[in-house]
Scaffold this active site. Structure first.
Site, PDB file in Angstrom:
ATOM      1  N   ASP A 246       1.135  -1.472  -0.272  1.00 19.37           N
ATOM      2  CA  ASP A 246      -0.005  -0.215   0.368  1.00 19.37           C
ATOM      3  C   ASP A 246       1.098   1.630   0.120  1.00 19.37           C
ATOM      4  OD1 ASP A 246      -1.758  -1.612   0.000  1.00 19.37           O
ATOM      5  OD2 ASP A 246      -2.735  -1.154   2.324  1.00 19.37           O
TER       6      ASP A 246
ATOM      7  N   GLU B  15       4.485   1.242  -1.024  1.00 14.65           N
ATOM      8  CA  GLU B  15       4.032   2.000  -2.270  1.00 14.65           C
ATOM      9  C   GLU B  15       3.587   2.417  -3.314  1.00 14.65           C
ATOM     10  OE1 GLU B  15       8.241  -1.163  -3.443  1.00 14.65           O
ATOM     11  OE2 GLU B  15       6.260  -1.783  -1.899  1.00 14.65           O
ATOM     12  N   PHE B  16       2.592   2.111  -3.001  1.00 15.34           N
ATOM     13  CA  PHE B  16       1.347   2.068  -3.996  1.00 15.34           C
ATOM     14  C   PHE B  16       1.126   3.636  -3.924  1.00 15.34           C
ATOM     15  CE2 PHE B  16      -3.504   3.420  -5.446  1.00 15.34           C
ATOM     16  CZ  PHE B  16      -3.461   2.751  -6.870  1.00 15.34           C
ATOM     17  N   ASP B  17       0.129   3.948  -2.539  1.00 16.82           N
ATOM     18  CA  ASP B  17       0.870   5.666  -2.313  1.00 16.82           C
ATOM     19  C   ASP B  17       0.871   6.531  -2.860  1.00 16.82           C
ATOM     20  OD1 ASP B  17      -2.265   4.805  -1.648  1.00 16.82           O
ATOM     21  OD2 ASP B  17      -0.991   4.323   0.526  1.00 16.82           O
TER      22      ASP B  17
ATOM     23  N   LEU C  51     -10.933   6.824   0.123  1.00 10.82           N
ATOM     24  CA  LEU C  51     -10.527   7.406   0.616  1.00 10.82           C
ATOM     25  C   LEU C  51      -8.869   8.492   0.742  1.00 10.82           C
ATOM     26  CD1 LEU C  51     -11.096   6.244   4.210  1.00 10.82           C
ATOM     27  CD2 LEU C  51     -12.548   7.868   3.005  1.00 10.82           C
TER      28      LEU C  51
ATOM     29  N   GLU D 135     -11.906   5.062  13.326  1.00 14.16           N
ATOM     30  CA  GLU D 135     -12.131   3.492  13.045  1.00 14.16           C
ATOM     31  C   GLU D 135     -10.894   3.402  12.603  1.00 14.16           C
ATOM     32  OE1 GLU D 135     -16.881   5.105  11.719  1.00 14.16           O
ATOM     33  OE2 GLU D 135     -15.030   4.714  10.125  1.00 14.16           O
TER      34      GLU D 135
ATOM     35  N   LYS E 176      -9.165   0.775  10.405  1.00 17.98           N
ATOM     36  CA  LYS E 176      -9.001   0.650   9.359  1.00 17.98           C
ATOM     37  C   LYS E 176      -9.432  -1.285   8.358  1.00 17.98           C
ATOM     38  CE  LYS E 176      -7.407   2.842   4.167  1.00 17.98           C
ATOM     39  NZ  LYS E 176      -7.324   1.142   3.824  1.00 17.98           N
TER      40      LYS E 176
ATOM     41  N   ASP F 146      -9.101  -4.519   6.767  1.00 18.57           N
ATOM     42  CA  ASP F 146      -8.309  -4.932   5.772  1.00 18.57           C
ATOM     43  C   ASP F 146      -8.784  -5.670   4.608  1.00 18.57           C
ATOM     44  OD1 ASP F 146      -6.489  -5.294   3.266  1.00 18.57           O
ATOM     45  OD2 ASP F 146      -4.325  -6.089   4.586  1.00 18.57           O
TER      46      ASP F 146
ATOM     47  N   ARG G 144     -17.944  -2.778  -4.133  1.00 18.47           N
ATOM     48  CA  ARG G 144     -17.402  -0.922  -4.790  1.00 18.47           C
ATOM     49  C   ARG G 144     -17.369  -0.794  -6.010  1.00 18.47           C
ATOM     50  NH1 ARG G 144     -13.737   3.152  -1.530  1.00 18.47           N
ATOM     51  NH2 ARG G 144     -13.535   1.815  -0.428  1.00 18.47           N
TER      52      ARG G 144
ATOM     53  N   GLU H 153     -16.734  -3.447   5.185  1.00 23.84           N
ATOM     54  CA  GLU H 153     -15.927  -4.273   4.981  1.00 23.84           C
ATOM     55  C   GLU H 153     -16.072  -6.001   5.445  1.00 23.84           C
ATOM     56  OE1 GLU H 153     -12.293  -3.135   3.069  1.00 23.84           O
ATOM     57  OE2 GLU H 153     -13.897  -1.996   3.820  1.00 23.84           O
TER      58      GLU H 153
ATOM     59  N   TYR I 142     -20.152   0.794   8.997  1.00 24.80           N
ATOM     60  CA  TYR I 142     -19.614   1.713   9.786  1.00 24.80           C
ATOM     61  C   TYR I 142     -19.886   2.917   9.013  1.00 24.80           C
ATOM     62  CZ  TYR I 142     -16.409   0.142   5.995  1.00 24.80           C
ATOM     63  OH  TYR I 142     -16.144   0.184   4.959  1.00 24.80           O
TER      64      TYR I 142
ATOM     65  N   LYS J 208     -12.932  10.226  11.138  1.00 24.99           N
ATOM     66  CA  LYS J 208     -14.387  10.874   9.987  1.00 24.99           C
ATOM     67  C   LYS J 208     -14.777  12.207  10.748  1.00 24.99           C
ATOM     68  CE  LYS J 208     -15.909   6.297   7.864  1.00 24.99           C
ATOM     69  NZ  LYS J 208     -16.701   5.562   8.141  1.00 24.99           N
TER      70      LYS J 208
ATOM     71  N   LYS K  54      -2.494   5.487   7.111  1.00 23.07           N
ATOM     72  CA  LYS K  54      -1.982   4.511   6.927  1.00 23.07           C
ATOM     73  C   LYS K  54      -1.040   4.155   7.435  1.00 23.07           C
ATOM     74  CE  LYS K  54      -3.470   1.719   3.889  1.00 23.07           C
ATOM     75  NZ  LYS K  54      -3.911   2.031   2.746  1.00 23.07           N
TER      76      LYS K  54
ATOM     77  N   CYS L 295      14.950 -30.272 -12.314  1.00 20.23           N
ATOM     78  CA  CYS L 295      14.520 -30.503 -11.133  1.00 20.23           C
ATOM     79  C   CYS L 295      15.625 -30.427  -9.842  1.00 20.23           C
ATOM     80  CB  CYS L 295      13.387 -30.963 -11.371  1.00 20.23           C
ATOM     81  SG  CYS L 295      12.655 -32.376  -9.142  1.00 20.23           S
TER      82      CYS L 295
ATOM     83  N   CYS M 145      15.025 -34.742  -8.817  1.00 19.13           N
ATOM     84  CA  CYS M 145      14.505 -35.568  -9.604  1.00 19.13           C
ATOM     85  C   CYS M 145      15.857 -35.357 -10.738  1.00 19.13           C
ATOM     86  CB  CYS M 145      13.582 -36.446 -10.443  1.00 19.13           C
ATOM     87  SG  CYS M 145      13.205 -35.073 -11.395  1.00 19.13           S
TER      88      CYS M 145
ATOM     89  N   CYS N   1       8.114 -30.089 -12.817  1.00 17.82           N
ATOM     90  CA  CYS N   1       8.865 -30.492 -12.984  1.00 17.82           C
ATOM     91  C   CYS N   1       7.996 -32.005 -14.375  1.00 17.82           C
ATOM     92  CB  CYS N   1       9.448 -31.544 -11.975  1.00 17.82           C
ATOM     93  SG  CYS N   1      10.265 -32.880 -11.958  1.00 17.82           S
TER      94      CYS N   1
ATOM     95  N   CYS O 132       9.773 -38.747  -9.346  1.00 14.07           N
ATOM     96  CA  CYS O 132      10.269 -38.367  -9.122  1.00 14.07           C
ATOM     97  C   CYS O 132       9.231 -37.526  -7.589  1.00 14.07           C
ATOM     98  CB  CYS O 132       9.945 -36.066  -9.489  1.00 14.07           C
ATOM     99  SG  CYS O 132      10.408 -34.624  -8.697  1.00 14.07           S
TER     100      CYS O 132
END
Length: 674
Positions: free
Chosen positions: A33, A35-37, A83, A112, A114, A116, A135, A172, A224, A289, A313, A407, A410, A425, A431
């Site tokens: 999350d 890295e995304f944000d 959000l 509240e 959050k 996941d 959603r 959620e 909620y 909120k 977050k 493999c 084997c 394999c 195997c």
């Protein structure tokens, strides 16, 4: 320079769209999350500085999700917006300052947890649950009403009064840790890919086509937020509404708190950053909120977020440790999974010694070298994951980790099917872990359930050369004297085991099909194939297209089934199991005719129906004298067409001029002459 910036904006937007698709539609987390944000904020800054390159469909302008095209699409009466996120205290203080500047200093906030999980909107009319919608893209989502009704904590009808005639309640859907771990262990035992975390499992579950399968997986839900016409005339604040919602019988999180100022908010955040690991479910932050509804209206919305709410977050817990080496595990289907062996390190309350590396692509993405210092993250992930490498600590002259070409067990050259990330394999007859794994799978509780045999027994019998194929299990009575010489195998143990083997011969066809261990065929898929084709002989004769046309099967599973059943080695094994007395066809139920209006007519069912499952429609047709076919041919009288029927099937029906009818027309044909 402008061309480079335009290209960067386009590349970032496309990358974020793909991450959104993976997360919301495929329930697959491929990036954290945080890295995304960070990437989203980078795109927002570039678009603000260079508005001429801003795309109206940019991820900065949209809620993350998408539509799966498996369910009815329903437009949200009130949009489901996402959000804004923050990871630091100053941005929270800035939010509080903006709010106070707009509405004055008399402000309270509701804090509240959050959760996941998967966002859901549920509509009630006259106190009865009538619709549940995901959603989706924020303006419309997938209708999953029947699946949501399987969640025990969600009431189907309200037993109190005082609620509006029509309202939506949002929340959620999630899965508790214990349930996730138990179900994931079962998936691994069945040879299926385990889910990375409870959020993915909950999302994948709620989007299953069969509510009976959803009911087998214990989901939970917290609700909620309330929407209703003239809501402000009923309640003055969000806090007041959630107390009422609780009194109506809805599951509300007990840890929600009313805060008077920013300092109380920060104290709440700090408390749960430590205490979140004591919860039985995952949270990844705190939602704040504005409490007063009139103030919420005054603050309004941006294109994708309310100005009266924000989420803080938590960064996923991350530690550094040393990568000792990478080993490779071979599963019963031949899948080769890399595992990172680590210097033991404490993470989120547990000592981590190993982490999954998933596949060769992940090793390449990390640019992993032998002896690297790596970052390990748990966060929402139950299974620890390597998320990066500390390149500053990389020793000079180290070599990259190279995924093996043969493999590790084997030494057979590995294969990688087009479109798949996993290496396999192919040496399933030579195997060891594949052979032992298939034996262990075959005797399992949900497969043949052979009493008196266990995983250790399979290991022992293989090592002694007593078992090499699953069909050998049914010849064990011929090895009675040899079995007596094995430690812990007395007369009583042997008798129990042989009785268990004999009893397994009565297991129904779908159990046998599941027990064979065909790649991609789990318990549900085996049941659908057995019900559709009735016997293994029919399944052997079916084409890839005919198998793929069975509901929820698809081309990849169909090819796997077809290839398995057209292997001489597998057919020989099946013939031995048939000779031993195993069931390879469904025991036909006696159909009590409710009428004869469909007698002499043939039908094929395709697509998705609102009021019936395919199985229910087929039973209805047969109970009125009709006959079900498994494929389109000149012998077919009617194609019963539902929503989202495959285009190839439709084209073939049109070419042969086969009439398309609906489920309602079936009912009309049944009702005629009554």
């Amino acid at each position: 320079m402008l061309a480079d910036i335009q290209e960067k904006i386009a590349r970032l937007a496309q990358e974020l769209k793909e991450y959104n698709y993976q997360y919301y539609v495929l329930a697959n987390s491929v990036i954290s999350d945080y890295e995304f944000d960070i990437k989203l904020k980078e795109l927002e800054a570039l678009e603000e500085e260079y508005p001429q390159f801003k795309d109206p469909n940019s991820p900065t302008q949209k809620v993350g999700g998408d539509i799966t095209h498996k369910f009815n699409t329903i437009k949200h009466r009130w949009p489901m917006l996402s959000l804004g996120n923050t990871y630091n205290e100053q941005e929270l203080r800035d939010f509080d300052e903006r709010v106070r500047k707009a509405v004055g200093n008399d402000v309270q906030y509701v804090c509240e947890l959050k959760f996941d999980g998967l966002s859901i909107s549920i509509t009630y009319e006259q106190g009865k649950l009538v619709r549940a919608v995901t959603r989706g893209d924020g303006t419309q989502g997938d209708e999953v009403t029947n699946n949501v009704k399987t969640i025990r904590s969600i009431p189907h009808s309200l037993k109190t009064d005082g609620y509006p005639d029509l309202f939506e309640i949002r929340g959620e859907i999630f899965m508790h840790h214990a349930a996730f771990e138990r179900l994931n262990q079962q998936r691994e035992k069945n040879g299926e890919q385990p889910y990375a975390n409870p959020r993915n499992f909950a999302s994948g579950t709620i989007k299953l086509q069969d509510p009976k399968e959803v009911a087998k997986r214990p989901l939970d839900c917290f609700l909620y937020f309330l929407y209703a016409d003239n809501r402000n005339r009923i309640f003055d604040s969000h806090w007041e509404s959630i107390q009422a919602v609780k009194s109506w019988g809805f599951p509300i999180c007990e840890h929600t708190k009313l805060c008077k100022n920013i300092d109380e908010i920060l104290a709440f955040i700090d408390f749960w950053e430590e205490m979140r690991h004591q919860l039985t479910y995952d949270i990844d932050g705190i939602v704040i909120k504005v409490n007063d509804y009139a103030q919420q209206e005054e603050l309004g919305f941006t294109a994708k977020s309310p100005r009266w709410a924000i989420s803080y977050k938590y960064k996923a817990e991350r530690v550094e440790t040393l990568l000792k080496n990478v080993t490779y595990q071979v599963g019963r289907t031949g899948a080769v999974t890399p595992v990172a062996n680590l210097e033991p390190v404490l993470l989120a309350g547990t000592t981590v010694k190993r982490a999954s590396l998933h596949n060769a692509n992940e090793i390449d993405r990390l640019d992993l070298h032998e002896g690297d210092t790596v970052y390990v993250e748990k966060g929402g992930e139950i299974i620890p994951k390597i998320i990066g490498v500390n390149n500053e600590k990389r020793a000079v002259g180290t070599s990259p980790v190279v995924y093996p070409t043969v493999c590790p067990e084997c030494h057979e050259p590995l294969v990688r099917q087009e479109g798949e990330a996993v290496h396999y394999c192919p040496n399933e007859t030579g195997c060891r872990p594949q052979i032992v794994g298939k034996l262990q799978h075959f005797i399992g509780r949900k497969m043949m359930d052979i009493q008196g045999m266990g995983n250790e027994t399979m290991e022992t019998f293989y090592s002694l050369g007593i078992l090499r194929n699953i069909s050998d299990i049914y010849s064990l009575k011929e090895h009675r004297e040899e079995l007596k010489s094995i430690e812990r195998f007395g007369e009583k143990s042997i008798d129990n085991m042989l009785t268990g083997i004999e009893n397994s011969k009565s297991k129904p066809f779908e159990k046998v099909l599941f027990a064979l261990g065909i790649r991609h065929v789990g318990e549900t898929i085996a049941k659908k194939l057995a019900l559709h084709f009735k016997s293994l002989d029919n399944l052997v004769q079916a084409s890839v297209e005919e198998i793929a046309n069975v509901q929820d099967i698809g081309i990849r599973i169909a090819e796997s089934v077809y290839n398995y059943l057209h292997s001489e080695q597998h057919l020989l094994e099946i013939s031995k199991l048939k000779a031993a007395g195993l069931q390879f066809e469904i025991e036909e139920r006696e159909i009590v005719l409710a009428g004869k209006n469909l007698a002499g007519k043939t039908f094929l069912i395709s697509g998705v129906f609102v009021d019936f499952s395919r199985e229910e429609l087929a039973q209805l047709i047969e109970s009125h004298g009709g006959k079900m076919l498994s494929s389109i041919s000149a012998k077919l009288n009617y194609l019963v067409a539902g929503d989202k029927m495959g285009p190839s099937k439709l084209a073939k029906a049109e070419k042969l001029k086969i009439p398309l009818i609906s489920d309602k027309e079936i009912l009309e044909m049944i009702d005629q002459n009554k």
